[in-house]
Design a protein around this motif. Structure first.
Motif, PDB file in Angstrom:
ATOM      1  N   GLY A  18       0.713 -23.556  96.930  1.00  0.00           N
ATOM      2  CA  GLY A  18      -0.013 -23.107  95.756  1.00  0.00           C
ATOM      3  C   GLY A  18       0.016 -24.094  94.608  1.00  0.00           C
ATOM      4  O   GLY A  18       0.478 -25.232  94.740  1.00  0.00           O
ATOM      5  N   VAL A  19      -0.473 -23.629  93.463  1.00  0.00           N
ATOM      6  CA  VAL A  19      -0.593 -24.460  92.261  1.00  0.00           C
ATOM      7  C   VAL A  19      -0.245 -23.628  91.034  1.00  0.00           C
ATOM      8  O   VAL A  19      -0.604 -22.445  90.951  1.00  0.00           O
ATOM      9  CB  VAL A  19      -2.024 -25.016  92.106  1.00  0.00           C
ATOM     10  N   MET A  20       0.460 -24.236  90.100  1.00  0.00           N
ATOM     11  CA  MET A  20       0.725 -23.621  88.805  1.00  0.00           C
ATOM     12  C   MET A  20      -0.082 -24.343  87.740  1.00  0.00           C
ATOM     13  O   MET A  20      -0.139 -25.572  87.725  1.00  0.00           O
ATOM     14  CB  MET A  20       2.213 -23.697  88.448  1.00  0.00           C
ATOM     15  N   PHE A  21      -0.718 -23.564  86.842  1.00  0.00           N
ATOM     16  CA  PHE A  21      -1.404 -24.134  85.686  1.00  0.00           C
ATOM     17  C   PHE A  21      -0.817 -23.532  84.422  1.00  0.00           C
ATOM     18  O   PHE A  21      -0.520 -22.331  84.361  1.00  0.00           O
ATOM     19  CB  PHE A  21      -2.909 -23.852  85.737  1.00  0.00           C
ATOM     20  N   GLY A  22      -0.664 -24.394  83.413  1.00  0.00           N
ATOM     21  CA  GLY A  22      -0.163 -23.941  82.131  1.00  0.00           C
ATOM     22  C   GLY A  22      -1.265 -23.917  81.093  1.00  0.00           C
ATOM     23  O   GLY A  22      -1.975 -24.906  80.903  1.00  0.00           O
ATOM     24  N   GLY A  23      -1.418 -22.774  80.434  1.00  0.00           N
ATOM     25  CA  GLY A  23      -2.374 -22.638  79.351  1.00  0.00           C
ATOM     26  C   GLY A  23      -1.666 -22.637  78.011  1.00  0.00           C
ATOM     27  O   GLY A  23      -0.475 -22.942  77.919  1.00  0.00           O
ATOM     28  N   LYS A  24      -2.364 -22.254  76.978  1.00  0.00           N
ATOM     29  CA  LYS A  24      -1.771 -22.212  75.648  1.00  0.00           C
ATOM     30  C   LYS A  24      -0.805 -21.045  75.516  1.00  0.00           C
ATOM     31  O   LYS A  24       0.209 -21.136  74.821  1.00  0.00           O
ATOM     32  CB  LYS A  24      -2.873 -22.098  74.591  1.00  0.00           C
ATOM     33  N   HIS A  25      -1.108 -19.946  76.206  1.00  0.00           N
ATOM     34  CA  HIS A  25      -0.308 -18.727  76.050  1.00  0.00           C
ATOM     35  C   HIS A  25       0.378 -18.267  77.327  1.00  0.00           C
ATOM     36  O   HIS A  25       1.212 -17.366  77.274  1.00  0.00           O
ATOM     37  CB  HIS A  25      -1.194 -17.585  75.538  1.00  0.00           C
ATOM     38  N   PRO A  44       3.842 -15.232  80.511  1.00  0.00           N
ATOM     39  CA  PRO A  44       3.420 -15.580  79.149  1.00  0.00           C
ATOM     40  C   PRO A  44       4.413 -16.520  78.484  1.00  0.00           C
ATOM     41  O   PRO A  44       5.622 -16.415  78.681  1.00  0.00           O
ATOM     42  CB  PRO A  44       3.383 -14.220  78.443  1.00  0.00           C
ATOM     43  N   LYS A  45       3.899 -17.469  77.727  1.00  0.00           N
ATOM     44  CA  LYS A  45       4.756 -18.414  77.024  1.00  0.00           C
ATOM     45  C   LYS A  45       5.386 -17.746  75.801  1.00  0.00           C
ATOM     46  O   LYS A  45       4.709 -17.074  75.037  1.00  0.00           O
ATOM     47  CB  LYS A  45       3.950 -19.640  76.582  1.00  0.00           C
ATOM     48  N   GLN A  46       6.678 -17.962  75.646  1.00  0.00           N
ATOM     49  CA  GLN A  46       7.396 -17.414  74.501  1.00  0.00           C
ATOM     50  C   GLN A  46       8.331 -18.484  73.935  1.00  0.00           C
ATOM     51  O   GLN A  46       9.540 -18.303  73.851  1.00  0.00           O
ATOM     52  CB  GLN A  46       8.187 -16.159  74.912  1.00  0.00           C
ATOM     53  N   ASP A  47       7.745 -19.620  73.572  1.00  0.00           N
ATOM     54  CA  ASP A  47       8.534 -20.734  73.065  1.00  0.00           C
ATOM     55  C   ASP A  47       9.173 -20.390  71.720  1.00  0.00           C
ATOM     56  O   ASP A  47       8.547 -19.765  70.858  1.00  0.00           O
ATOM     57  CB  ASP A  47       7.657 -21.976  72.902  1.00  0.00           C
ATOM     58  N   PHE A 301      -6.281 -21.607  88.217  1.00  0.00           N
ATOM     59  CA  PHE A 301      -6.853 -22.085  86.957  1.00  0.00           C
ATOM     60  C   PHE A 301      -7.679 -20.992  86.281  1.00  0.00           C
ATOM     61  O   PHE A 301      -7.543 -20.761  85.069  1.00  0.00           O
ATOM     62  CB  PHE A 301      -7.721 -23.313  87.231  1.00  0.00           C
ATOM     63  N   ASN A 302      -8.514 -20.305  87.047  1.00  0.00           N
ATOM     64  CA  ASN A 302      -9.356 -19.248  86.471  1.00  0.00           C
ATOM     65  C   ASN A 302      -8.526 -18.079  85.954  1.00  0.00           C
ATOM     66  O   ASN A 302      -8.821 -17.519  84.895  1.00  0.00           O
ATOM     67  CB  ASN A 302     -10.360 -18.755  87.512  1.00  0.00           C
ATOM     68  N   ARG A 303      -7.486 -17.730  86.705  1.00  0.00           N
ATOM     69  CA  ARG A 303      -6.623 -16.633  86.256  1.00  0.00           C
ATOM     70  C   ARG A 303      -5.878 -17.024  84.981  1.00  0.00           C
ATOM     71  O   ARG A 303      -5.716 -16.216  84.067  1.00  0.00           O
ATOM     72  CB  ARG A 303      -5.629 -16.270  87.363  1.00  0.00           C
ATOM     73  N   ASP A 308      -5.185 -16.384  79.306  1.00  0.00           N
ATOM     74  CA  ASP A 308      -5.076 -17.111  78.043  1.00  0.00           C
ATOM     75  C   ASP A 308      -5.990 -16.487  76.984  1.00  0.00           C
ATOM     76  O   ASP A 308      -5.605 -16.338  75.821  1.00  0.00           O
ATOM     77  CB  ASP A 308      -5.448 -18.582  78.251  1.00  0.00           C
ATOM     78  N   ALA A 309      -7.199 -16.143  77.392  1.00  0.00           N
ATOM     79  CA  ALA A 309      -8.157 -15.532  76.470  1.00  0.00           C
ATOM     80  C   ALA A 309      -7.676 -14.160  76.016  1.00  0.00           C
ATOM     81  O   ALA A 309      -7.799 -13.794  74.846  1.00  0.00           O
ATOM     82  CB  ALA A 309      -9.522 -15.412  77.140  1.00  0.00           C
ATOM     83  N   LYS A 310      -7.080 -13.389  76.932  1.00  0.00           N
ATOM     84  CA  LYS A 310      -6.595 -12.052  76.589  1.00  0.00           C
ATOM     85  C   LYS A 310      -5.391 -12.110  75.656  1.00  0.00           C
ATOM     86  O   LYS A 310      -5.258 -11.308  74.727  1.00  0.00           O
ATOM     87  CB  LYS A 310      -6.226 -11.286  77.853  1.00  0.00           C
ATOM     88  N   LEU A 311      -4.497 -13.083  75.921  1.00  0.00           N
ATOM     89  CA  LEU A 311      -3.266 -13.186  75.144  1.00  0.00           C
ATOM     90  C   LEU A 311      -3.466 -13.890  73.806  1.00  0.00           C
ATOM     91  O   LEU A 311      -2.570 -13.882  72.968  1.00  0.00           O
ATOM     92  CB  LEU A 311      -2.193 -13.914  75.954  1.00  0.00           C
TER      93      LEU A 311
END
Length: 330
Positions: A18-25, A44-47, A301-303, A308-311
């Motif tokens: 598989g593949v992991m993609f990182g978005g803004k959120h 979800p990112k919680q930096d 990527f699409n997921r 990202d848009a929802k969060l």
């Protein structure tokens, strides 16, 4: 699907099947299971605020980003490994495992994965930094007195060890497939950045090499190290090794900044060649993916972009679930 004129710079990594993609959120991993279905890990990112501040400081932000990516990437790699192992279990064994493990990640599991990720990263960097020093000193200590030339040979030995290691592991079936997913990740990002609709046919037209890849970063650390080490003199092997360890954070920081510069200049005809050494290394760390592997990369990527848009409108971290494991989306 139309894209904005300046697409967001996304990144990712290959995992087992598989593949992991990182978005803004959010970070999302998509994994192809043995039955053909695609399952996801969504985190979800919680930096922390202090981490975000460190990410804005030149030189230091590179080290922070590398360690942070290693920690987060290990969680996703562990998920893919668990999914792969789970697919290999017989139904009776799988039921026993589920009873024993329960659901979700405990705090001790998260701490354990984090510790292993950091220690593995540090061990790898220290070994690749010190071993070439010892080998070069053993082979060429008394051959000449030019320390810059000694540093060049040290860099050459480091590169040989790196290439030999990558070639050796790439001969195993699992790593070869991992490198294929690495190529699929690059192709999807390139297709997105070009404004293409993300279909396997469109994505396959793009190169499996990409300027922002971590492989390019590794190559830069070798080159930067040669010149940075030459600023300092040494009188013994131990002093030389000590300098390498002390300068390692500086090498990583400078290499990270140079990688950002070479990526920003890749459209300038002459300056784009600055990034070529890293692209050449990717000839080893990526392989041409199949359409099925590209489908997994597109799904991830699409997921990621969907979540990202929802969060994007979520105002507090407490409103975001810690992680979502294994929902079948397709």
């Amino acid at each position: 699907m139309p894209q904005q004129s300046k697409p967001v710079s996304y990144g990712g990594q290959a995992v087992i099947e598989g593949v992991m993609f990182g978005g803004k959120h959010v970070n999302v991993t998509a994994v192809r299971r043995k039955d053909g279905e695609i399952t996801y890990l969504e985190v979800p990112k919680q930096d922390k605020s202090w981490v975000m501040k460190l990410r804005r400081i030149p030189l230091l932000r590179g080290i922070v980003s590398i360690i942070d990516s290693s920690v987060k990437g290990s969680k996703h790699l562990n998920y893919s490994a668990d999914a792969y192992a789970d697919d290999e279990l017989e139904p009776e064994e799988k039921a026993k495992q589920e009873e024993k493990q329960g659901s979700g990640w405990s705090l001790s599991m998260i701490i354990g994965v984090t510790a292993v990720a950091i220690l593995s990263f540090l061990f790898g960097k220290i070994v690749l930094t010190l071993l070439p020093v010892v080998i070069e000193d053993f082979l060429f200590k008394n051959a000449f007195n030019n320390q810059f030339l000694h540093n060049v040979l040290e860099g050459v030995i480091k590169l040989i060890l790196l290439l030999a290691y990558l070639w050796l592991i790439s001969q195993t079936p699992m790593i070869k497939r991992l490198f294929q997913y690495h190529g699929a990740e690059h192709k999807v990002i390139s297709a997105y950045e070009a404004g293409e609709e993300l279909t396997p046919e469109n994505v396959q037209k793009y190169s499996r090499l990409h300027y922002r890849c971590g492989s390019s970063f590794i190559m830069l650390t070798v080159i930067i190290g040669i010149f940075l080490y030459s600023v300092f003199t040494y009188d013994s092997l131990w002093e030389r090794m000590g300098q390498r360890l002390l300068l390692l954070p500086v090498v990583l920081g400078v290499s990270f900044e140079l990688l950002k510069i070479t990526n920003s200049l890749r459209d300038i005809p002459v300056l784009r060649y600055l990034g070529y050494p890293g692209l050449w290394l990717q000839l080893l760390t990526t392989k041409e993916p199949t359409n099925a592997q590209v489908e997994v990369s597109i799904a991830s990527f699409n997921r990621m972009r969907e979540l990202d848009a929802k969060l994007a409108n979520v105002s507090t971290a407490t409103e975001v679930p810690v992680a979502t494991f294994d929902p079948v989306k397709g």
